[in-house]
Design an enzyme around this catalytic site. Structure first.
Site, PDB file in Angstrom:
ATOM      1  N   CYS A   1      -0.460   4.191   1.987  1.00 55.93           N
ATOM      2  CA  CYS A   1      -0.303   4.079   3.439  1.00 55.93           C
ATOM      3  C   CYS A   1       1.142   4.323   3.860  1.00 55.93           C
ATOM      4  O   CYS A   1       1.397   4.973   4.861  1.00 55.93           O
ATOM      5  CB  CYS A   1      -0.662   2.682   3.946  1.00 55.93           C
ATOM      6  SG  CYS A   1      -2.073   1.922   3.177  1.00 55.93           S
ATOM      7  N   ASP A   2       2.071   3.760   3.132  1.00 55.63           N
ATOM      8  CA  ASP A   2       3.429   3.642   3.671  1.00 55.63           C
ATOM      9  C   ASP A   2       4.495   4.450   2.934  1.00 55.63           C
ATOM     10  O   ASP A   2       5.641   4.502   3.386  1.00 55.63           O
ATOM     11  CB  ASP A   2       3.838   2.157   3.676  1.00 55.63           C
ATOM     12  CG  ASP A   2       2.927   1.334   4.587  1.00 55.63           C
ATOM     13  OD1 ASP A   2       2.479   1.887   5.607  1.00 55.63           O
ATOM     14  OD2 ASP A   2       2.661   0.165   4.283  1.00 55.63           O
TER      15      ASP A   2
ATOM     16  N   CYS B   1       0.829  -1.202   0.000  1.00 55.57           N
ATOM     17  CA  CYS B   1       0.000   0.000   0.000  1.00 55.57           C
ATOM     18  C   CYS B   1       0.866   1.255   0.000  1.00 55.57           C
ATOM     19  O   CYS B   1       1.310   1.714   1.056  1.00 55.57           O
ATOM     20  CB  CYS B   1      -0.936  -0.003   1.204  1.00 55.57           C
ATOM     21  SG  CYS B   1      -1.984   1.461   1.252  1.00 55.57           S
TER      22      CYS B   1
END
Ligand code: NAP
Length: 307
Positions: free
Chosen positions: A135-136, A132
């Site tokens: 997200c990261d 992701c």
């Protein structure tokens, strides 16, 4: 007696549906699955869920949602659904040998990111390996990273990752991208992106954190080590809809088809929300929003049906 609403799946969509359904006095029953909490249980810090200015760990966020659902009376069964029968109401849902019946269903079984299944990949998940980018990506400021995939997601995520990383290498197993031309060209032309064509990955290297990838050129067979501190996967997702095959209308990729803007499915009384429907946004906050919609749709449907 049959339940009023049974929710299958316990990611942000299912738990938000449970909170709303419980507060609407529908006394929901949730079958949360063995991998409770969904994909957020696999991420580390979540910094884009509104309301948490300092960020929150994925599992902590899901724990909070679960407690909130329970606080209003949601009953939770911690097992996987093995079989459903949606041919008549009340719908039948089996968990092993136990049968549950319900007037309505909310399907929120999510999707699972595809993984390569190579050594090092699962061990270093959350420690440099991620599926992701949204997200990261933020954690890789000024680092060199790699991403695998040749579709629109890989292009979009590679370009997104250039905001943080000093260099992004796209690894693709063929010599042309599957992505739309415009997205592919944008990635190829980007000064921070390099493409390694005809390349497969054999191993993610690193003890506690990712330090590199062992890669192979499929044409020459030549192996080499690519030094990177982050490894992103963008090789697609698979919706968790196996138990609904032949019972709900699914699209060609297996996602549940809903009635534009609403969460109604092809079966009256069955509603769906979250990544099991949406292969485009795939965000916790969008899934939670759809979970809320599904609970409200259920409430209205029960009102109409019981009237
Ligand atoms: P996708 O289109 O299915 O692409 C998956 C990519 O991963 C393919 O290039 C595939 O390689 C590669 N791949 C799959 N398994 C692999 C493996 N085991 N090893 C190495 N490579 C592997 O998936 P997606 O990119 O997630 O897109 C899903 C859908 O969302 C698509 O319809 C896409 O157009 C859409 N989408 C659109 C946008 C946008 O328009 N902005 C953004 C994101 C997604 P091969 O090409 O060799 O098969």
């Amino acid at each position: 007696m049959a339940e009023k609403v049974l929710i299958i799946g316990s990611g942000p969509a299912g738990l938000t549906a449970a909170i709303y359904a419980a507060r609407a006095d529908l006394d929901p029953l949730m079958i949360e699955g063995m991998e409770r909490g969904g994909q957020l249980m696999l991420t580390t810090e979540v910094e884009n869920y509104p309301g948490f200015p300092e960020g929150i760990m994925g599992p902590e966020l899901m724990d909070g949602m679960r407690k909130q659902a329970e606080r209003f009376g949601t009953r939770i069964v911690s097992s996987d659904v093995s079989k459903v029968d949606l041919s008549e109401r009340p719908f039948k849902v089996w968990v092993g040998g136990d049968l549950y019946e319900s007037e309505t269903l909310i399907v929120s079984t999510g999707a699972s990111a595809r993984w390569l299944g190579i050594p090092g990949e699962s061990r270093l998940r959350g420690y440099g390996v991620s599926a992701c980018a949204t997200c990261d990506g933020f954690f890789f400021r000024d680092r060199e990273i790699a991403i695998v995939g040749g579709g629109d997601s890989a292009m979009e995520e590679a370009i997104f990752l250039t905001k943080f990383a000093s260099k992004v290498t796209i690894l693709h197993r063929r010599d042309e991208f599957r992505a739309s031309k415009i997205m592919a060209q944008r990635a190829i032309d980007h000064p921070k992106i390099e493409v390694l064509w005809n390349t497969t990955i054999d191993e993610v290297l690193g003890d506690d954190l990712v330090t590199g990838l062992r890669v192979k050129n499929v044409n020459t067979g030549e192996e080499s080590m690519l030094p990177v501190e982050g490894f992103f996967l963008a090789i697609g997702h698979d919706p968790n809809t196996k138990i609904f095959q032949d019972q709900l209308d699914l699209d060609a990729a297996g996602y549940v088809v809903t009635n534009g803007g609403f969460t109604r499915t092809s079966v009256e009384g069955v509603f769906a929300a979250g990544d099991v429907v949406d292969h485009y946004y795939q965000q916790a906050v969008t899934a939670a929003g759809m979970g809320c919609q599904a609970a409200i749709d259920v409430e209205h449907w029960l009102d109409r049906t019981e009237a």
